[in-house]
Design an enzyme around this catalytic site. Structure first.
Site, PDB file in Angstrom:
ATOM      1  N   SER A   3       0.956  -1.249   0.380  1.00 53.42           N
ATOM      2  CA  SER A   3      -0.356   0.238  -0.300  1.00 53.42           C
ATOM      3  C   SER A   3       0.669   1.195  -0.192  1.00 53.42           C
ATOM      4  CB  SER A   3      -0.992   0.074   1.373  1.00 53.42           C
ATOM      5  OG  SER A   3      -1.845  -1.201   1.687  1.00 53.42           O
ATOM      6  N   GLU A  51      -3.740  -3.916  -6.936  1.00 58.54           N
ATOM      7  CA  GLU A  51      -4.384  -2.450  -7.396  1.00 58.54           C
ATOM      8  C   GLU A  51      -4.698  -1.475  -6.539  1.00 58.54           C
ATOM      9  OE1 GLU A  51      -4.518  -1.578 -11.391  1.00 58.54           O
ATOM     10  OE2 GLU A  51      -3.536  -3.867 -12.304  1.00 58.54           O
TER      11      GLU A  51
HETATM   12  C1  LIG Z   1      -1.926 -12.444  -6.867  1.00 62.76           C
HETATM   13  C2  LIG Z   1      -1.301 -11.166  -6.657  1.00 62.76           C
HETATM   14  C3  LIG Z   1      -0.837 -10.151  -8.350  1.00 62.76           C
HETATM   15  C4  LIG Z   1      -0.539  -9.422  -7.943  1.00 62.76           C
HETATM   16  N1  LIG Z   1      -0.226  -8.843  -9.459  1.00 62.76           N
HETATM   17  C5  LIG Z   1       0.596  -7.619  -8.780  1.00 62.76           C
HETATM   18  C6  LIG Z   1       1.377  -6.460 -10.360  1.00 62.76           C
HETATM   19  O1  LIG Z   1       1.555  -7.537 -10.671  1.00 62.76           O
HETATM   20  N2  LIG Z   1       3.080  -5.597  -9.582  1.00 62.76           N
HETATM   21  C7  LIG Z   1       2.649  -5.420  -8.667  1.00 62.76           C
HETATM   22  O2  LIG Z   1       3.170  -4.355  -8.680  1.00 62.76           O
HETATM   23  N3  LIG Z   1       2.330  -5.805  -7.620  1.00 62.76           N
HETATM   24  C8  LIG Z   1       1.752  -6.873  -7.272  1.00 62.76           C
HETATM   25  N4  LIG Z   1       0.120  -6.669  -6.173  1.00 62.76           N
HETATM   26  C9  LIG Z   1       1.034  -7.096  -5.648  1.00 62.76           C
HETATM   27  C10 LIG Z   1      -0.671  -5.927  -4.535  1.00 62.76           C
HETATM   28  O3  LIG Z   1      -0.775  -4.643  -5.001  1.00 62.76           O
HETATM   29  C11 LIG Z   1      -0.526  -5.661  -3.091  1.00 62.76           C
HETATM   30  O4  LIG Z   1      -0.772  -6.589  -2.530  1.00 62.76           O
HETATM   31  C12 LIG Z   1      -1.768  -4.698  -2.257  1.00 62.76           C
HETATM   32  O5  LIG Z   1      -1.340  -3.003  -2.816  1.00 62.76           O
HETATM   33  C13 LIG Z   1      -1.263  -4.682  -1.039  1.00 62.76           C
HETATM   34  O6  LIG Z   1       0.450  -4.513  -0.320  1.00 62.76           O
HETATM   35  P1  LIG Z   1       0.575  -5.814   0.705  1.00 62.76           P
HETATM   36  O7  LIG Z   1       0.182  -6.691   0.027  1.00 62.76           O
HETATM   37  O8  LIG Z   1       2.183  -5.328   0.952  1.00 62.76           O
HETATM   38  O9  LIG Z   1      -0.400  -5.631   2.151  1.00 62.76           O
HETATM   39  P2  LIG Z   1      -0.284  -4.246   3.323  1.00 62.76           P
HETATM   40  O10 LIG Z   1       0.157  -2.352   1.896  1.00 62.76           O
HETATM   41  O11 LIG Z   1       0.516  -4.802   3.846  1.00 62.76           O
HETATM   42  O12 LIG Z   1      -1.476  -3.607   3.511  1.00 62.76           O
HETATM   43  C14 LIG Z   1      -2.160  -5.165   4.132  1.00 62.76           C
HETATM   44  C15 LIG Z   1      -2.821  -4.505   4.307  1.00 62.76           C
HETATM   45  O13 LIG Z   1      -3.088  -3.058   5.856  1.00 62.76           O
HETATM   46  C16 LIG Z   1      -4.741  -2.239   5.147  1.00 62.76           C
HETATM   47  N5  LIG Z   1      -3.394  -0.706   4.958  1.00 62.76           N
HETATM   48  C17 LIG Z   1      -2.639  -0.571   4.731  1.00 62.76           C
HETATM   49  N6  LIG Z   1      -1.992   0.753   4.780  1.00 62.76           N
HETATM   50  C18 LIG Z   1      -2.747   1.050   5.340  1.00 62.76           C
HETATM   51  C19 LIG Z   1      -3.182   2.590   5.544  1.00 62.76           C
HETATM   52  N7  LIG Z   1      -2.809   3.519   5.736  1.00 62.76           N
HETATM   53  N8  LIG Z   1      -4.481   2.993   6.272  1.00 62.76           N
HETATM   54  C20 LIG Z   1      -5.665   1.800   5.945  1.00 62.76           C
HETATM   55  N9  LIG Z   1      -5.333   0.588   6.097  1.00 62.76           N
HETATM   56  C21 LIG Z   1      -4.423   0.222   5.786  1.00 62.76           C
HETATM   57  C22 LIG Z   1      -4.691  -2.730   4.080  1.00 62.76           C
HETATM   58  O14 LIG Z   1      -5.699  -1.869   3.185  1.00 62.76           O
HETATM   59  C23 LIG Z   1      -4.767  -4.395   4.086  1.00 62.76           C
HETATM   60  O15 LIG Z   1      -5.667  -4.515   4.173  1.00 62.76           O
HETATM   61  C24 LIG Z   1      -0.252  -8.537  -6.530  1.00 62.76           C
HETATM   62  C25 LIG Z   1      -0.684  -9.110  -5.451  1.00 62.76           C
HETATM   63  C26 LIG Z   1      -1.597 -10.210  -5.253  1.00 62.76           C
HETATM   64  C27 LIG Z   1      -2.246 -10.716  -4.364  1.00 62.76           C
END
Ligand SMILES: Cc1cc2nc3c(=O)[nH]c(=O)nc-3n(C[C@H](O)[C@H](O)[C@H](O)COP(=O)(O)OP(=O)(O)OC[C@H]3O[C@@H](n4cnc5c(N)ncnc54)[C@H](O)[C@@H]3O)c2cc1C
Length: 388
Positions: free
Chosen positions: A141, A372
């Site tokens: 995020s 996304e």
């Molecule tokens: C199957 C899959 C395909 C993907 N494909 C791509 C890709 O092609 N390219 C790419 O770059 N990425 C890709 N991603 C990554 C994806 O975009 C990230 O997993 C996503 O943005 C969430 O980041 P994170 O997993 O680090 O979760 P985190 O950011 O750690 O979030 C965990 C939780 O905390 C919450 N949270 C975090 N910050 C806040 C805040 N400030 N306020 C409130 N809530 C918050 C989130 O909403 C979530 O519920 C993919 C992920 C998956 C699982």
């Protein structure tokens, strides 16, 4: 001045002749070629390479690439229709095509110079899958907290670091990779580079074993002093954050399309099932309790479709669409989870098994609220706009 009477605009869901023909062609292809392979691909966690070749042949991998580069030369809305239709049958195929069109090609359309377009577009239109690498283990995020580094080396750079969760990682030949040329400058150091598969020091690492969209590859990428030249920079040095933000604003409309397709696919299976399955001596679809559930789902899908189509049409019209795209992605992905879950309920015990396609669609639906930009991130975008 155009009068109200003469300024007739079609409804959001009205399709032009060309859009309808495209939609029907994709629907036929999905039904005849993808449907028979869905369960095997899900089980094997493997996209059928033959299917990927067919997607290229049909022009679905270069929807917005101009015809002069060998692409289909259609608009963003058409990409959305394609992703929706494919996702009715298999959201894994939907996301492969979605990343290619709404992230990779979209970023190049906006940010690549003429030389870069000549180098990359003919390949992306004919045989090369693209990937978009922003996320890392420690930055999801908070995407601009990335730690991938690009260190100056002559007139080029050496990329070092790791990316995680990269869709199409296994199939891709071209990768848009975000790295910082100056970590001290914060987000203003972030730069977008295009890296080729097979570049020295570049490895596609572990593939994730996932809950849903299992045929779509999600991979780790490793960069160990990978050389990139000035000709591989997408946009300006230090402006990668703009490339990322603007591309993802558009990309999330594609995820909305994936989710409405998925939900419609689940509902279509369910409508058939409730007319066949009998309990108490009647088809369960004859009970008002079941009919009301179908009606609610159809209404929610239509609401999500209008949000998604509106955001896509605004984008094509060159009008602001940031908040509409966030709302479309938020609502469509939350809706798809509710609909897929209810479709399992209406299948009873059979819905809980792999014998019926709703089980897979339910698993696939979960990703919509995560990638996304999670639902919370979409809410943050919407709230920022309404509070200002
Ligand atoms: C199957 C899959 C395909 C993907 N494909 C791509 C890709 O092609 N390219 C790419 O770059 N990425 C890709 N991603 C990554 C994806 O975009 C990230 O997993 C996503 O943005 C969430 O980041 P994170 O997993 O680090 O979760 P985190 O950011 O750690 O979030 C965990 C939780 O905390 C919450 N949270 C975090 N910050 C806040 C805040 N400030 N306020 C409130 N809530 C918050 C989130 O909403 C979530 O519920 C993919 C992920 C998956 C699982």
């Amino acid at each position: 001045m155009a009068s109200i009477l003469t300024d007739s605009r079609p409804a959001l869901s009205s399709l032009s002749e060309q859009e309808r023909m495209f939609q029907e062609a994709v629907r036929d292809f999905a039904t005849s070629e993808i449907a028979p392979r869905v369960m095997d691909m899900d089980q094997a966690q493997q996209m059928d390479p033959g299917l990927v070749s067919q997607l290229f042949e049909l022009g679905l991998m270069g929807v917005e690439i101009p015809e002069s580069y060998g692409g289909t030369g259609a608009d963003f809305f058409t990409s959305v229709l394609v992703v929706e239709e494919l996702s009715k049958v298999d959201p894994s195929v939907g996301v492969l095509v979605d990343v290619q069109n709404t992230l990779v090609i979209n970023a190049l359309l906006r940010w690549a110079n003429d030389e870069q377009k000549s180098r990359w577009f003919p390949r992306l239109a004919t045989d090369t899958v693209g990937a978009y690498a922003l996320s890392e283990a420690g930055s999801g995020s908070d995407a601009f907290a990335l730690s991938c580094r690009a260190t100056q080396d002559g007139d080029g750079w050496r990329l070092r670091g790791q990316k995680l969760w990269i869709t199409n990682g296994k199939e891709a030949g071209l990768f848009i990779v975000f790295a910082s040329v100056d970590p001290g400058a914060g987000y203003k150091g972030i730069t977008a580079f295009v890296v080729e598969k097979g570049a020295d020091g570049f490895t596609v690492g572990k593939k994730e074993d996932k809950l849903g969209i299992r045929a779509s590859s999600t991979c780790e990428l490793l960069f160990e002093d990978v050389h990139v030249g000035p000709e591989d920079v997408l946009g300006e040095v230090g402006k990668g954050y703009k490339v990322a933000i603007e591309t993802l604003n558009e990309g999330r409309i594609g995820i909305g399309a994936q989710m409405i397709g998925l939900a419609q696919g689940a509902l279509d299976h369910t409508v058939r099932y409730v007319q066949e399955r009998e309990q108490f001596g009647r088809a369960i679809g004859s009970f008002q309790g079941v009919q009301f559930q179908l009606a609610e789902m159809a209404t929610e899908i239509e609401a999500a479709r209008l949000l998604v189509y509106n955001a896509a049409r605004l984008k094509d019209a060159g009008e602001p669409f940031l908040v509409q795209a966030a709302m479309a992605k938020l609502y469509a992905s939350e809706m798809a989870q509710r609909v897929a879950s209810r479709c399992i309920d209406l299948h009873g015990g059979y819905g809980f098994t792999k014998e019926y396609p709703v089980e897979k669609l339910y698993r696939d639906a979960k990703i919509g609220t995560i990638y996304e930009g999670t639902s919370n991130m979409q809410k943050q975008t919407i709230a920022k706009v309404i509070l200002k």
